[in-house]
Design an enzyme around this catalytic site. Structure first.
Site, PDB file in Angstrom:
ATOM      1  N   HIS A 114      -0.681   0.289  -9.712  1.00 19.69           N
ATOM      2  CA  HIS A 114      -1.023  -0.651  -8.983  1.00 19.69           C
ATOM      3  C   HIS A 114      -1.309  -1.421  -9.807  1.00 19.69           C
ATOM      4  O   HIS A 114      -3.288  -2.402  -9.708  1.00 19.69           O
ATOM      5  CB  HIS A 114      -2.749   0.524  -8.505  1.00 19.69           C
TER       6      HIS A 114
ATOM      7  N   GLU B 161      -4.516   7.329  -5.087  1.00 17.53           N
ATOM      8  CA  GLU B 161      -4.464   6.571  -6.571  1.00 17.53           C
ATOM      9  C   GLU B 161      -6.081   7.044  -7.568  1.00 17.53           C
ATOM     10  O   GLU B 161      -7.394   7.042  -6.743  1.00 17.53           O
ATOM     11  CB  GLU B 161      -4.587   5.167  -6.569  1.00 17.53           C
TER      12      GLU B 161
ATOM     13  N   ARG C 113       1.149  -1.006   0.257  1.00 19.32           N
ATOM     14  CA  ARG C 113      -0.031   0.214  -0.075  1.00 19.32           C
ATOM     15  C   ARG C 113       0.735   1.290  -0.226  1.00 19.32           C
ATOM     16  O   ARG C 113       1.800   1.165   1.060  1.00 19.32           O
ATOM     17  CB  ARG C 113      -0.967  -0.211   1.412  1.00 19.32           C
TER      18      ARG C 113
END
Length: 319
Positions: free
Chosen positions: A289, A262, A233
């Protein structure tokens, strides 16, 4: 029974949703859903299926028919769990759906950084190989992984999968104690392991104990050629501090698949560094991601969500 999928686009257009359609009477699919669209779309639905759409107390209180929330992700921070409990709404998430995908991505980052791929790729594009006085380039010192020390934070299914792959490269693997653990953990702490680490890979949740776990003090304990990888994370790494260490030659390479916000702002320090260091590139990789996105992993999300719906239906009928 009606189910509504609020953000199907997060699963990709190539994933078959038929198994979900087959386990309910009515299945409504929306590619994405804005906050003001949640309440209208959930009217008459018993099952809400979401990945990142926020279901706060107001949405849940205004959706009286909803009895089950299925998250197509592991994280539950976009759902007001206290409100759900108060309203008698069951919340189910999915876990371990992308272990192989994320472990492979982690090793990709490790191998690319160890072999200085960002630097050599830039050299080739700049024509430096063509201009070389002999057959190869060796301007950037690489890191052979065999016999090197990998320190993993997070000894769950994912951390163990990464360890197995690393051991295939003859790496020595250590697991750090759980950050913030209370004395019951016999494993050495990350602070203790840091000076021996050739590679650190993060596979732990973001908590108060892991926020900025990798900070300036921890970075100062590392070997200057150490590699740092974050497929966990954003926020576990203090990214500006890590970038500063990389720019100063006190970190050998940095690979991240997640950032604190994000999608990230274009001026995030790591993204800016990728753009600004065209002439003197850094051993830096930022991926969007997408460690989890193999088709197999996304199909697993659908399968596990179906399991969650069916087990809830079975329990509901049992009552």
């Amino acid at each position: 029974m009606k189910a509504v999928l609020l953000d199907a686009a997060t699963l990709g257009e190539d994933i078959d949703l038929a198994p979900l359609r087959a386990c309910v009477d009515t299945f409504e699919v929306h590619a994405s859903t804005r906050p003001e669209e949640c309440i209208p779309r959930l009217q008459e639905a018993e099952i809400a299926i979401v990945n990142k759409v926020v279901l706060d107390a107001e949405v849940l209180e205004s959706s009286p028919t909803v009895k089950l929330i299925c998250l197509t992700a592991t994280g539950t921070d976009n759902v007001d769990l206290e409100a759900a409990k108060r309203l008698g709404i069951t919340v189910r998430n999915v876990e371990a759906y992308g272990t192989a995908s994320v472990a492979q991505h982690t090793l990709m980052l490790m191998l690319a950084l160890a072999n200085r791929l960002p630097l050599y790729q830039r050299d080739v594009l700049a024509g430096r190989w063509s201009e070389s006085p002999f057959f190869c380039l060796m301007d950037h010192r690489t890191l052979q992984l065999a016999d090197k020390q990998l320190v993993i934070v997070g000894q769950g299914e994912l951390g163990q999968a990464v360890a197995t792959l690393a051991e295939a490269f003859s790496m020595r693997v250590s697991f750090a104690a759980r950050p913030g653990g209370k004395g019951q953990d016999s494993r050495p702490t990350l602070v203790e392991l840091a000076p021996q680490a050739d590679v650190i890979s993060l596979h732990c949740p973001l908590t108060q104990s892991t926020r900025h776990l990798i900070d300036a003090d921890l970075l100062a304990r590392l070997k200057p050629q150490a590699l740092l990888i974050n497929c966990a994370r954003g926020g576990i790494v203090d990214e500006p501090a890590a970038l500063g260490a990389l720019q100063a030659g006190r970190l050998g390479g940095l690979g991240v698949d997640t950032l604190p916000q994000e999608p990230p702002p274009r001026d995030h320090p790591l993204l800016r560094a990728l753009r600004d260091h065209q002439d003197a590139p850094l051993n830096l990789i930022v991926t969007p991601h997408n460690a989890w996105i193999s088709p197999e992993a996304r199909a697993n999300v659908v399968r596990l969500t179906v399991d969650n719906i069916r087990s809830w239906q079975d329990a509901d009928h049992a009552h």
